[in-house]
Design a protein around this motif. Structure first.
Motif, PDB file in Angstrom:
ATOM      1  N   GLU A 196     -30.243 -33.963  63.233  1.00 47.62           N
ATOM      2  CA  GLU A 196     -28.797 -33.841  63.430  1.00 47.62           C
ATOM      3  C   GLU A 196     -28.014 -34.844  62.589  1.00 47.62           C
ATOM      4  O   GLU A 196     -26.914 -34.553  62.134  1.00 47.62           O
ATOM      5  CB  GLU A 196     -28.453 -33.991  64.904  1.00 47.62           C
ATOM      6  CG  GLU A 196     -28.911 -32.790  65.712  1.00 47.62           C
ATOM      7  CD  GLU A 196     -28.668 -32.926  67.193  1.00 47.62           C
ATOM      8  OE1 GLU A 196     -28.790 -34.047  67.737  1.00 47.62           O
ATOM      9  OE2 GLU A 196     -28.359 -31.902  67.816  1.00 47.62           O
ATOM     10  N   ARG A 197     -28.602 -36.048  62.359  1.00 44.12           N
ATOM     11  CA  ARG A 197     -27.920 -37.073  61.573  1.00 44.12           C
ATOM     12  C   ARG A 197     -28.102 -36.893  60.072  1.00 44.12           C
ATOM     13  O   ARG A 197     -27.197 -37.157  59.301  1.00 44.12           O
ATOM     14  CB  ARG A 197     -28.451 -38.467  61.945  1.00 44.12           C
ATOM     15  CG  ARG A 197     -27.860 -39.068  63.172  1.00 44.12           C
ATOM     16  CD  ARG A 197     -28.195 -40.555  63.307  1.00 44.12           C
ATOM     17  NE  ARG A 197     -29.538 -40.920  62.877  1.00 44.12           N
ATOM     18  CZ  ARG A 197     -30.612 -40.953  63.660  1.00 44.12           C
ATOM     19  NH1 ARG A 197     -30.520 -40.619  64.922  1.00 44.12           N
ATOM     20  NH2 ARG A 197     -31.788 -41.304  63.185  1.00 44.12           N
ATOM     21  N   ARG A 198     -29.303 -36.496  59.646  1.00 37.74           N
ATOM     22  CA  ARG A 198     -29.651 -36.563  58.226  1.00 37.74           C
ATOM     23  C   ARG A 198     -29.818 -35.232  57.510  1.00 37.74           C
ATOM     24  O   ARG A 198     -29.878 -35.199  56.294  1.00 37.74           O
ATOM     25  CB  ARG A 198     -30.960 -37.339  58.057  1.00 37.74           C
ATOM     26  CG  ARG A 198     -30.990 -38.692  58.679  1.00 37.74           C
ATOM     27  CD  ARG A 198     -30.119 -39.640  57.912  1.00 37.74           C
ATOM     28  NE  ARG A 198     -30.043 -40.896  58.623  1.00 37.74           N
ATOM     29  CZ  ARG A 198     -30.040 -42.063  58.043  1.00 37.74           C
ATOM     30  NH1 ARG A 198     -30.085 -42.142  56.744  1.00 37.74           N
ATOM     31  NH2 ARG A 198     -29.960 -43.155  58.762  1.00 37.74           N
ATOM     32  N   VAL A 199     -29.975 -34.156  58.253  1.00 32.20           N
ATOM     33  CA  VAL A 199     -30.210 -32.851  57.626  1.00 32.20           C
ATOM     34  C   VAL A 199     -28.987 -31.978  57.897  1.00 32.20           C
ATOM     35  O   VAL A 199     -28.874 -31.372  58.956  1.00 32.20           O
ATOM     36  CB  VAL A 199     -31.499 -32.189  58.175  1.00 32.20           C
ATOM     37  CG1 VAL A 199     -31.739 -30.853  57.489  1.00 32.20           C
ATOM     38  CG2 VAL A 199     -32.696 -33.112  58.007  1.00 32.20           C
ATOM     39  N   ARG A 224     -37.739 -23.100  58.294  1.00 29.73           N
ATOM     40  CA  ARG A 224     -36.511 -22.299  58.417  1.00 29.73           C
ATOM     41  C   ARG A 224     -35.292 -23.202  58.590  1.00 29.73           C
ATOM     42  O   ARG A 224     -34.245 -22.966  57.999  1.00 29.73           O
ATOM     43  CB  ARG A 224     -36.608 -21.339  59.600  1.00 29.73           C
ATOM     44  CG  ARG A 224     -37.708 -20.337  59.500  1.00 29.73           C
ATOM     45  CD  ARG A 224     -37.237 -19.045  58.829  1.00 29.73           C
ATOM     46  NE  ARG A 224     -38.287 -18.076  58.784  1.00 29.73           N
ATOM     47  CZ  ARG A 224     -38.390 -17.016  59.569  1.00 29.73           C
ATOM     48  NH1 ARG A 224     -37.465 -16.770  60.482  1.00 29.73           N
ATOM     49  NH2 ARG A 224     -39.398 -16.181  59.435  1.00 29.73           N
ATOM     50  N   LEU A 225     -35.442 -24.235  59.432  1.00 26.85           N
ATOM     51  CA  LEU A 225     -34.343 -25.172  59.653  1.00 26.85           C
ATOM     52  C   LEU A 225     -33.960 -25.855  58.341  1.00 26.85           C
ATOM     53  O   LEU A 225     -32.786 -25.911  57.985  1.00 26.85           O
ATOM     54  CB  LEU A 225     -34.724 -26.214  60.699  1.00 26.85           C
ATOM     55  CG  LEU A 225     -33.710 -27.325  60.938  1.00 26.85           C
ATOM     56  CD1 LEU A 225     -32.467 -26.771  61.616  1.00 26.85           C
ATOM     57  CD2 LEU A 225     -34.324 -28.429  61.777  1.00 26.85           C
ATOM     58  N   LEU A 226     -34.945 -26.365  57.611  1.00 22.99           N
ATOM     59  CA  LEU A 226     -34.669 -27.035  56.348  1.00 22.99           C
ATOM     60  C   LEU A 226     -34.039 -26.078  55.340  1.00 22.99           C
ATOM     61  O   LEU A 226     -33.220 -26.494  54.517  1.00 22.99           O
ATOM     62  CB  LEU A 226     -35.946 -27.647  55.777  1.00 22.99           C
ATOM     63  CG  LEU A 226     -36.565 -28.780  56.582  1.00 22.99           C
ATOM     64  CD1 LEU A 226     -37.874 -29.232  55.945  1.00 22.99           C
ATOM     65  CD2 LEU A 226     -35.602 -29.943  56.748  1.00 22.99           C
ATOM     66  N   GLY A 227     -34.404 -24.817  55.426  1.00 23.29           N
ATOM     67  CA  GLY A 227     -33.848 -23.816  54.521  1.00 23.29           C
ATOM     68  C   GLY A 227     -32.368 -23.571  54.700  1.00 23.29           C
ATOM     69  O   GLY A 227     -31.737 -22.939  53.847  1.00 23.29           O
ATOM     70  N   THR A 228     -31.793 -24.066  55.778  1.00 19.44           N
ATOM     71  CA  THR A 228     -30.356 -23.886  56.021  1.00 19.44           C
ATOM     72  C   THR A 228     -29.538 -25.063  55.514  1.00 19.44           C
ATOM     73  O   THR A 228     -28.326 -25.068  55.675  1.00 19.44           O
ATOM     74  CB  THR A 228     -30.059 -23.717  57.519  1.00 19.44           C
ATOM     75  OG1 THR A 228     -30.322 -24.946  58.191  1.00 19.44           O
ATOM     76  CG2 THR A 228     -30.849 -22.576  58.114  1.00 19.44           C
ATOM     77  N   SER A 229     -30.189 -26.053  54.927  1.00 17.59           N
ATOM     78  CA  SER A 229     -29.518 -27.292  54.560  1.00 17.59           C
ATOM     79  C   SER A 229     -29.124 -27.316  53.091  1.00 17.59           C
ATOM     80  O   SER A 229     -29.089 -26.291  52.415  1.00 17.59           O
ATOM     81  CB  SER A 229     -30.437 -28.465  54.903  1.00 17.59           C
ATOM     82  OG  SER A 229     -29.743 -29.687  54.752  1.00 17.59           O
ATOM     83  N   ASN A 230     -28.883 -28.529  52.595  1.00 15.17           N
ATOM     84  CA  ASN A 230     -28.503 -28.700  51.196  1.00 15.17           C
ATOM     85  C   ASN A 230     -29.722 -28.472  50.291  1.00 15.17           C
ATOM     86  O   ASN A 230     -30.846 -28.354  50.779  1.00 15.17           O
ATOM     87  CB  ASN A 230     -27.854 -30.070  50.981  1.00 15.17           C
ATOM     88  CG  ASN A 230     -28.798 -31.222  51.242  1.00 15.17           C
ATOM     89  OD1 ASN A 230     -30.011 -31.136  51.002  1.00 15.17           O
ATOM     90  ND2 ASN A 230     -28.261 -32.322  51.733  1.00 15.17           N
ATOM     91  N   PRO A 231     -29.510 -28.402  48.972  1.00 11.97           N
ATOM     92  CA  PRO A 231     -30.615 -28.063  48.075  1.00 11.97           C
ATOM     93  C   PRO A 231     -31.850 -28.954  48.196  1.00 11.97           C
ATOM     94  O   PRO A 231     -32.976 -28.457  48.129  1.00 11.97           O
ATOM     95  CB  PRO A 231     -29.982 -28.180  46.676  1.00 11.97           C
ATOM     96  CG  PRO A 231     -28.543 -27.866  46.908  1.00 11.97           C
ATOM     97  CD  PRO A 231     -28.229 -28.466  48.257  1.00 11.97           C
TER      98      PRO A 231
END
Length: 140
Positions: A23-26, A73-80
């Motif tokens: 929640e803080r970093r991704v 999947r979660l990481l896939g929703t973040s920045n590049p």
């Protein structure tokens, strides 16, 4: 569903610390991150047993994933930068290695930084000791 949902074990201090890191970093887009103990599991199509076994992903499109696949999947929703990590978790040799690593972490989470003895207990024992929401029962 309007938003994708990432579900973790809120009774486990290690899992909670990991979720707080996320929640803080991704920076994610349209993802709800919440403990399964406070989630409407029926609406998500999940069971408590599934959530006890691994983190869960329920996509806005109804897709589902567990464990390292859910993390990907979660990481896939973040920045590049984070999306690259998510994509790497999907590469077959990495994915094949990620599952045993995930299971090892799940079995030993009470020994890891931020973990507590409660992380090692089965869910029914945790509920007897700490109540259904992970807090000690109050005296009546």
């Amino acid at each position: 569903m309007e938003r994708s949902t990432f579900v973790y074990d809120g009774d486990c201090a290690f899992c909670t610390r990991c979720a707080e890191f996320v929640e803080r970093r991704v920076p994610t887009t349209d993802v709800t991150v919440l403990p399964w103990q406070f989630a409407d599991l029926a609406a998500l199509g999940l069971t408590a047993a599934e959530c006890e076994q691994a983190v869960q992903w329920v996509g806005a499109d109804g897709s589902r994933a567990a464990g390292p696949d859910a993390v990907a999947r979660l990481l896939g929703t973040s920045n590049p930068l984070w999306r690259v990590g998510g994509a790497l978790l999907r590469v077959p040799p990495v994915r094949l290695a990620a599952w045993p690593a995930y299971r090892w972490v799940a079995r030993n989470r009470h020994r890891l930084p931020g973990g507590t003895a409660a992380c090692a207990l089965p869910q029914e024992a945790r509920e007897r000791l700490y109540g259904p929401a992970g807090r000690p029962p109050t005296a009546a």
